[in-house]
Design an enzyme around this catalytic site. Sequence first.
Site, short mmCIF file in Angstrom:
data_model
loop_
_atom_site.label_atom_id
_atom_site.label_comp_id
_atom_site.label_asym_id
_atom_site.label_seq_id
_atom_site.Cartn_x
_atom_site.Cartn_y
_atom_site.Cartn_z
N GLU A 152 1.06 -1.29 -0.20
CA GLU A 152 0.04 0.00 -0.17
C GLU A 152 0.81 1.12 0.09
O GLU A 152 1.78 1.14 0.47
CB GLU A 152 -0.92 -0.09 1.23
CG GLU A 152 -0.45 -0.39 2.44
CD GLU A 152 0.43 0.94 3.09
OE1 GLU A 152 0.11 1.99 2.57
OE2 GLU A 152 0.94 0.79 3.99
N LEU A 251 9.89 17.40 -2.29
CA LEU A 251 11.09 18.07 -2.04
C LEU A 251 10.80 19.24 -1.08
O LEU A 251 11.56 20.38 -1.48
CB LEU A 251 11.20 18.79 -3.60
CG LEU A 251 12.19 17.74 -4.53
CD1 LEU A 251 12.62 18.62 -5.89
CD2 LEU A 251 13.44 17.47 -3.87
N HIS A 252 10.13 19.36 -0.24
CA HIS A 252 9.82 20.27 0.76
C HIS A 252 10.55 20.38 1.86
O HIS A 252 10.36 19.41 2.66
CB HIS A 252 8.30 20.48 0.87
CG HIS A 252 7.31 20.62 -0.13
ND1 HIS A 252 7.38 21.51 -1.02
CD2 HIS A 252 6.69 19.53 -0.84
CE1 HIS A 252 6.36 21.31 -2.05
NE2 HIS A 252 5.94 19.97 -1.80
N CYS A 261 6.11 5.50 9.36
CA CYS A 261 6.34 4.71 8.25
C CYS A 261 7.87 4.77 7.73
O CYS A 261 8.71 3.66 7.67
CB CYS A 261 5.55 4.59 6.92
SG CYS A 261 3.92 4.15 7.32
C1 UDX Z 1 4.29 7.58 3.92
C2 UDX Z 1 4.22 7.17 2.30
O1 UDX Z 1 3.92 8.51 1.75
C3 UDX Z 1 3.18 6.31 2.24
O2 UDX Z 1 3.33 5.88 0.66
C4 UDX Z 1 3.23 5.29 2.90
O3 UDX Z 1 2.45 4.05 2.69
C5 UDX Z 1 3.35 5.38 4.39
O4 UDX Z 1 4.27 6.22 4.69
P1 UDX Z 1 2.67 9.08 5.67
O5 UDX Z 1 3.59 8.66 6.76
O6 UDX Z 1 1.36 9.15 5.84
O7 UDX Z 1 2.86 8.33 4.29
O8 UDX Z 1 3.21 10.60 5.34
P2 UDX Z 1 3.81 11.41 4.32
O9 UDX Z 1 2.66 12.30 3.77
O10 UDX Z 1 4.42 10.69 3.22
O11 UDX Z 1 4.90 12.50 5.14
C6 UDX Z 1 5.99 11.82 5.88
C7 UDX Z 1 6.63 12.71 6.46
O12 UDX Z 1 7.58 13.43 5.64
C8 UDX Z 1 5.90 13.84 7.34
O13 UDX Z 1 6.59 14.11 8.31
C9 UDX Z 1 6.06 15.00 6.28
O14 UDX Z 1 5.81 16.37 7.00
C10 UDX Z 1 7.49 14.84 5.89
N1 UDX Z 1 7.61 15.52 4.51
C11 UDX Z 1 6.79 15.10 3.34
C12 UDX Z 1 8.45 16.60 4.19
O15 UDX Z 1 9.16 16.77 5.18
N2 UDX Z 1 8.74 17.13 3.04
C13 UDX Z 1 7.95 16.72 2.20
O16 UDX Z 1 8.28 17.27 0.83
C14 UDX Z 1 7.04 15.60 2.13
#
Ligand code: UDX
Length: 442
Positions: A152, A251-252, A261
Amino acid sequence: MHVASSRKKIAIIGTGYVGMACAIGFAEFGHTVVGYDILPERIRLLQRGMTPYREAGIAEALARHLSEERASFVEDFESAVDGADFIIIAVGTPSLSDGTADLSAVEAVVAQLSPLHLNGATVVLRSTVPPGTSDRVALALRGSAEVVYAPEFLREGSAVADFLSPDRVVAGAESAEAGQRYCALFSHLNRPMLVMSLIDAELVKAASNAFLAMKISFANQVANLCDGLEADALEVLGAVGHDRRIGSMFLHPGIGFGGPCFEKDLKSLIHVMNTANTNASLLEATLEINDRQPRRIVETIKDELGDDLSSFRFGVWGLTFKGGTNDLRDSLALRVVDEILAAGGQVVAYDPSYRDGATESQRFELADSALAAADADVLVVLTDWPQFAKIDERAIAARVRRRLVIDGRNVLDASALRDAGMTYRGIGRRRTVDSLELAETG
Ligand code: UDX
């Protein structure tokens, strides 16, 4: 709702984020879903339409599917799987202290399935597992069910929407037919259907999460360089992301990735790579960069205020690991709060989804609005809740006594805050002027 041409009975074992997204999603596709969980109190809540977590639209969808009898939840394992065409395993696989995945919940479900007559059901493993696990599950169920591993890619906060609109459907399978049976559940979506071996599908999941985490750590390194050079990471990474080979998502820059995860999956993959004698340095660096990134906040604070923070009160916006969830698991925002507290600072925090945390509130105060939390010496933004960007900059400036904002997620409007008389420090943002002003003056 899509009406499935052939309605299937789908048993869902485990009603966390993944299981609930599957339950609601397959019900939306018109199938009959029966959910089971080892926690009877959770089943009783679900029977009354109460979801174990919050997500836009999920409560309404659950109520609809319960009343139209497409979804039900039972406390008895055998009646959940009885007569099912598909049995979805969506139980947790948390990290053990050595980085390996704890597979005991998956193993317990397989042990419960083994003695049952599954009448040709397809068992679909959706929990994230190390490579090789699905083959062992297939061996344990040989002769009674075929096994599919369907990774998933659901994000918290949009798990149902992600389920309903996947970029691709991946099905690792013992046989092409089993993989196609699973893919057929999604055929109306017209998305790429990728049937492959069980171990290949397991690696698709591991490699996807590792790549996304690596992209975030890369963005954070570029941002840290921009900080050192007085350049603007949002300009740089924004333009980098316009290259279609790279893409703008993930890329943020910020305080690093948190949540249940990425770190867990990376550690598990590194462990597998070490065992397979494969160099894991890229992934180790990804984790190491992420581990260091939250420290930048306290470093920036000390850069502005000096090392002793004991006379300052910090208003913190955001505690969850990202905006749009109520999940504090592996939240780097909490790590930053701890560092501020350790440096002697006082903290008053506001989070839109977290207002009554008894344990947390013993360490720091909780405010019941963003502006109430901003009544402090310094404002620190740690989670990317979109509503923070809508708060009037003059209202912020009127409250924050030291007129200093540290934006760990780059969500606020730097120039509007500066116009309101604030000092703005983001991640990889220029200290004084934004690039447009620079272009005008240059
Ligand atoms: C992630 C994966 O995206 C998903 O495919 C997998 O199934 C589970 O893990 P999730 O943990 O819900 O999902 O969060 P996600 O939106 O991916 O963000 C993860 C972390 O990265 C957050 O703390 C978010 O703030 C951070 N993040 C994300 C950044 O710092 N910069 C970004 O550009 C994107």
